[in-house]
Design an enzyme around this catalytic site. Structure first.
Site, mmCIF file in Angstrom:
data_model
loop_
_atom_site.group_PDB
_atom_site.id
_atom_site.type_symbol
_atom_site.label_atom_id
_atom_site.label_comp_id
_atom_site.label_asym_id
_atom_site.label_seq_id
_atom_site.Cartn_x
_atom_site.Cartn_y
_atom_site.Cartn_z
ATOM 1 N N ARG A 94 26.937 93.595 22.691
ATOM 2 C CA ARG A 94 26.210 93.605 23.967
ATOM 3 C C ARG A 94 26.719 92.467 24.869
ATOM 4 N NH1 ARG A 94 22.218 97.555 25.788
ATOM 5 N NH2 ARG A 94 21.314 96.523 27.585
ATOM 6 N N VAL A 105 20.398 93.863 31.907
ATOM 7 C CA VAL A 105 21.627 93.051 31.915
ATOM 8 C C VAL A 105 21.427 91.818 31.032
ATOM 9 C CG1 VAL A 105 22.254 93.845 34.230
ATOM 10 C CG2 VAL A 105 21.000 91.669 33.951
ATOM 11 N N HIS A 139 11.508 99.400 40.825
ATOM 12 C CA HIS A 139 10.809 99.910 39.639
ATOM 13 C C HIS A 139 9.700 100.869 40.089
ATOM 14 C CE1 HIS A 139 9.125 99.950 35.627
ATOM 15 N NE2 HIS A 139 7.935 99.750 36.171
ATOM 16 N N GLY A 146 13.274 88.679 31.861
ATOM 17 C CA GLY A 146 12.345 89.604 31.218
ATOM 18 C C GLY A 146 12.566 91.034 31.679
HETATM 19 C C1 GRF Z 1 13.852 105.256 40.577
HETATM 20 O O1 GRF Z 1 12.520 105.726 40.566
HETATM 21 C C2 GRF Z 1 13.971 103.906 39.925
HETATM 22 O O2 GRF Z 1 12.921 103.054 40.200
HETATM 23 C C3 GRF Z 1 13.946 104.329 38.480
HETATM 24 O O3 GRF Z 1 14.803 105.434 38.440
HETATM 25 C C4 GRF Z 1 14.748 106.098 39.696
HETATM 26 C C5 GRF Z 1 16.148 106.194 40.223
HETATM 27 O O4 GRF Z 1 16.292 107.234 41.114
HETATM 28 N N1 GRF Z 1 14.257 103.243 37.600
HETATM 29 P P1 GRF Z 1 17.666 107.521 41.856
HETATM 30 O O5 GRF Z 1 18.786 107.515 40.820
HETATM 31 O O6 GRF Z 1 17.864 106.465 42.901
HETATM 32 O O7 GRF Z 1 17.499 108.888 42.459
#
Ligand code: GRF
Length: 207
Positions: A72, A100, A116, A150
């Site tokens: 990793r 990451v 998120h 985190g």
């Molecule tokens: C988004 O909802 C992001 O927050 C989540 O995956 C989705 C990605 O969508 N982690 P896209 O690839 O931008 O269409």
């Protein structure tokens, strides 16, 4: 002032990336412009629509699959080097489904943002939409935040709220969250780039 250089990291459909590309295109170049441009798109896997979107827009791409490296840490070093080669001012994780490592964070901490699909600190992790539904939450949404060591714990920049409908399925709710998320991400990235920002503890101020 020159437009901020963005490297965007993706793992999937890349609709957030596309929203950034469209917003940048819709603005004139120069002082009245969006304030940022995408200089490269990175991914952890081949064959995804997110990479196709970048190629269509004529943007350089790179792919660093975890499995291509013995450890990793080696993957972390490779992702860091591939990203750094494009000299980004800001790195945007837009649906990048990997955590990451320390080398990446050392290099890009304080200028690495993530979007998120939940209202952090509720429902961090890979299943933010499913977890909010399972919990019986009545509202959820999306959070754009700086990335720290985190999982979805870094300082929050902006949030958007989405009401959960009775009996709603995960896919439908995620699509409604993503509509809000794309607008929020474009707004945040543009404002960070145009105005600059300060991070003091957990507080982010866009200047
Ligand atoms: C988004 O909802 C992001 O927050 C989540 O995956 C989705 C990605 O969508 N982690 P896209 O690839 O931008 O269409």
């Amino acid at each position: 002032m020159a437009a901020s250089r963005l490297v965007v990291l993706v793992s999937g459909s890349g609709t957030n990336l596309q929203a950034l590309l469209d917003a940048i295109d819709a603005h004139p170049e120069g002082p009245e412009g969006f304030g940022a441009r995408v200089v490269a798109v990175g991914a952890d896997r081949d064959g995804i629509v997110g990479l196709e979107r970048a190629e269509k827009a004529g943007i350089p791409t790179f792919v660093c699959p975890v499995k291509a490296y013995a450890t990793r840490a080696e993957w972390d070093a490779a992702l860091t080097a591939a990203t750094a080669a494009h000299e980004p001012d800001l790195v945007v994780s837009a649906g990048f489904m990997k955590i990451v490592g320390p080398e990446f964070l050392d290099r890009f901490g304080g200028r690495f943002i993530n979007t998120h699909p939940a209202l952090l600190p509720a429902f961090p992790g890979a299943h933010g939409v499913r977890d909010a539904l399972a919990y019986g939450a009545k509202v959820t949404g999306c959070t754009v935040h700086f990335v720290d060591g985190g999982v979805d714990t870094g300082p929050i920049i902006a949030q958007g709220v989405v009401e959960i409908r009775d009996g709603e399925e995960e896919a439908a709710l995620h699509e409604r969250i993503k509509e809000v998320e794309r607008t929020l991400l474009v707004d945040v990235v543009g404002r960070l780039a145009r105005h600059g920002y300060r991070i003091e503890g957990r507080k982010v101020t866009i200047q």
